[in-house]
Scaffold this motif. Structure first.
Motif: not given
Length: 566
Positions: A10, A246-251, A253-255, A257, A563
């Motif tokens: 991470y 998932e929250s960290r992975q989602q963050q 992915r948001q970064w 994006s 990615e």
């Protein structure tokens, strides 16, 4: 990146994203791109409050503080006391440039430590759990809600105390995936006893709880002493848990994006600049073509100028031939026999001067027209350059002064070319040769005439009858012969000279054609050089866009690699 066997993936990804974000922000600033929203992670990643949060809870003196120290291998993070401290506030440990503690209310104390591990892993040390609700303060529940992992620390002396198990029974279901049971101080028991204890706790958890938390046995004392072997299984669990958040992975992915959106905006800006450069390049090529067309239009008119030059050469050749005829008169020729003959050099000089004057007149007329066309073209370019490139059309030297210097150079070059062209015709050499032969003949006739006249005078003095008259008659014959020779040779020399000039008229005109063309090319080259500031501006813009394109491509490839890794 933290030097721990958990969270490495991470933090590696986050640091790569942070470096990428800084690169994108720098590229956006360099290219003049206005991003729709600011990019995260453009500072030190630790400054963005993205550390993992670990909470340790358990009964009084269960070894929570020592456990947290052992988890990060830093004895100086959480203060450890052997005395019970049931009224201890919740302590939140995070990174700070200096050691600093400050109360944030009755039940919370914020503690900063200059320890690198705390940049990525923040710790919360809670007060001891008792069998009442006082320990479950708002700050305590909030700490559990914000945590990534909850470590319920059990003392090896009594791991099945009812206070701890009642706390686990009261936990809300959303906290269950975060919980791990930790038996502390295992260095105080034999390994066989620890194995039995773990089995008993597993059986107890399966009977009492609605969920089955993992159980780990550690020794904080050994870990802080540099022997973290007992934490190895726990480290593996932490690593697996952090990867699955998932929250960290989602963050992340948001970064990613956000980075992609920023790159799209920068690409539009850079491509816009590149498109402008392509238009400017076409504009400069159009100008070059216009200058070439102007030059070619004047070159195509050269045959007409050559007719003027040929006619001028012919008329001047006839005029100088007449002047040569006058100079080769008998009396003047006789005088030059004794004083020296420079007829050939003076004739050539006069001819060169008159041809140069005539060529200068043509060159002055042509260059004036060239300069006028260039000035008109320049004034048109001032508006077009402003519209096409957004800059003022300037040159190091004012265009009028530059064109005036080019015009003077044009006239001077053709004047020199005219002199060189006539010298190449060898007019003087041919004339000198014929005049030299003529002068030798005239000198012979003159000498013989003088000698016989002198002999007649001597005979007269000596009173020799009839001899002086005979000698004077012979002298008269030589004088008459010399006069006839002077007249005939003058006619032949002037005729040959004139024919030679007229025969070389075409060759001279052809020679001047090349000189006219080269002189015109120099004028238009100087005019084109006046656009140097515009070309330099274009070159600078092009040099600035190409690195931006390479930087964008590098950022884009880095983003795609992140990615794929994610």
């Amino acid at each position: 990146m933290a030097d721990f066997p958990f969270g490495a993936r991470y933090f590696t990804t986050r640091e790569r994203l942070s470096e990428l974000m800084r690169g994108i922000a720098s590229l956006a600033n360099d290219s003049g791109s206005q991003l729709d929203q600011p990019l995260p992670l453009t500072r030190d990643p630790a400054d963005d409050d993205q550390a993992f949060l670990f909470v340790a809870c358990g009964e009084v003196n269960s070894g929570k503080s020592a456990f947290l120290n052992g988890l990060l291998g830093a004895r100086e993070i959480c203060p450890v006391s052997d005395l019970p401290q049931p009224k201890q506030p919740i302590r939140h440990f995070r990174y700070g440039a200096s050691r600093w503690d400050e109360a944030q209310g009755e039940n919370l104390e914020l503690c900063e430590r200059p320890i690198g591990a705390l940049k990525n892993f923040e710790l919360i040390d809670t007060p001891g759990i008792v069998n009442n609700s006082e320990s479950h303060s708002t700050e305590f529940i909030q700490a559990l809600s914000q945590s990534d992992l909850i470590f319920c620390v059990l003392p090896v002396s009594n791991p099945w105390s009812p206070a701890t198990w009642n706390f686990l029974l009261q936990l809300a279901p959303e906290f269950h995936p975060k919980v791990a049971l930790v038996i502390q101080q295992i260095d105080q028991r034999e390994p066989a006893d620890i194995a039995v204890m773990e089995g008993h706790l597993l059986d107890l958890a399966s009977k009492k709880l609605d969920f089955l938390p993992p159980i780990f046995s550690v020794s904080a004392h050994e870990a802080c002493a540099g022997h973290p072997a007992s934490y190895r299984l726990l480290h593996g669990h932490i690593d697996r848990h952090l990867k699955a958040l998932e929250s960290r992975q989602q963050q992340l992915r948001q970064w990613i994006s956000l980075a992609g959106d920023a790159l799209d905006q920068i690409e539009d800006q850079v491509e816009g600049l590149a498109g402008q450069l392509r238009e400017q390049d076409r504009f400069l090529q159009e100008i070059e073509e216009e200058i070439n067309e102007m030059r070619e239009s004047f070159i195509q008119r050269l045959p007409h100028h050559l007719i003027d030059v040929a006619e001028t050469f012919e008329s001047q050749g006839r005029w100088v031939s007449k002047q040569l005829h006058r100079k080769l008169g008998a009396f003047l020729s006789l005088v030059r026999v004794f004083t020296g003959d420079r007829t050939a050099s003076t004739t050539e000089k006069v001819f060169i001067e008159r041809i140069q004057a005539a060529v200068e007149e043509v060159a002055d007329r042509d260059s004036a027209e060239v300069v006028r066309n260039c000035e008109e073209h320049w004034h048109q370019l001032e508006t077009r350059t402003k519209e096409s490139m957004g800059i003022e059309l300037t040159s190091h030297t004012p265009i009028e002064e530059s064109l005036r210097a080019s015009r003077d150079h044009f006239i001077s070059r053709l004047r020199q070319a005219a002199e060189l062209g006539i010298n190449n015709l060898k007019v003087r050499h041919l004339l000198e040769k014929e005049i030299r032969t003529r002068n030798m003949a005239l000198k012979s006739f003159t000498t013989m005439c003088l000698l016989f006249t002198l002999a007649a005078a001597i005979c007269g003095i000596l009173e020799i009858p009839w001899a002086p008259w005979i000698l004077l008659g012979i002298a008269g014959l030589f004088a008459t012969g010399g006069t006839l020779a002077a007249w005939v040779t003058r006619r032949n020399i002037v005729r040959d000279f004139k024919e030679h000039l007229l025969d070389t008229c075409g060759a001279f005109a052809q020679t001047m054609e090349g000189d006219f063309e080269k002189a015109l090319q120099v004028v238009f080259r100087d005019y084109a050089d006046a656009l140097g500031d515009v070309r330099n501006h274009f070159a600078r813009e092009k040099m600035s866009v190409e690195p931006r394109q390479r930087a964008w491509q590098k950022c884009f490839l880095t983003l795609k690699a992140i990615e794929q890794d994610l």
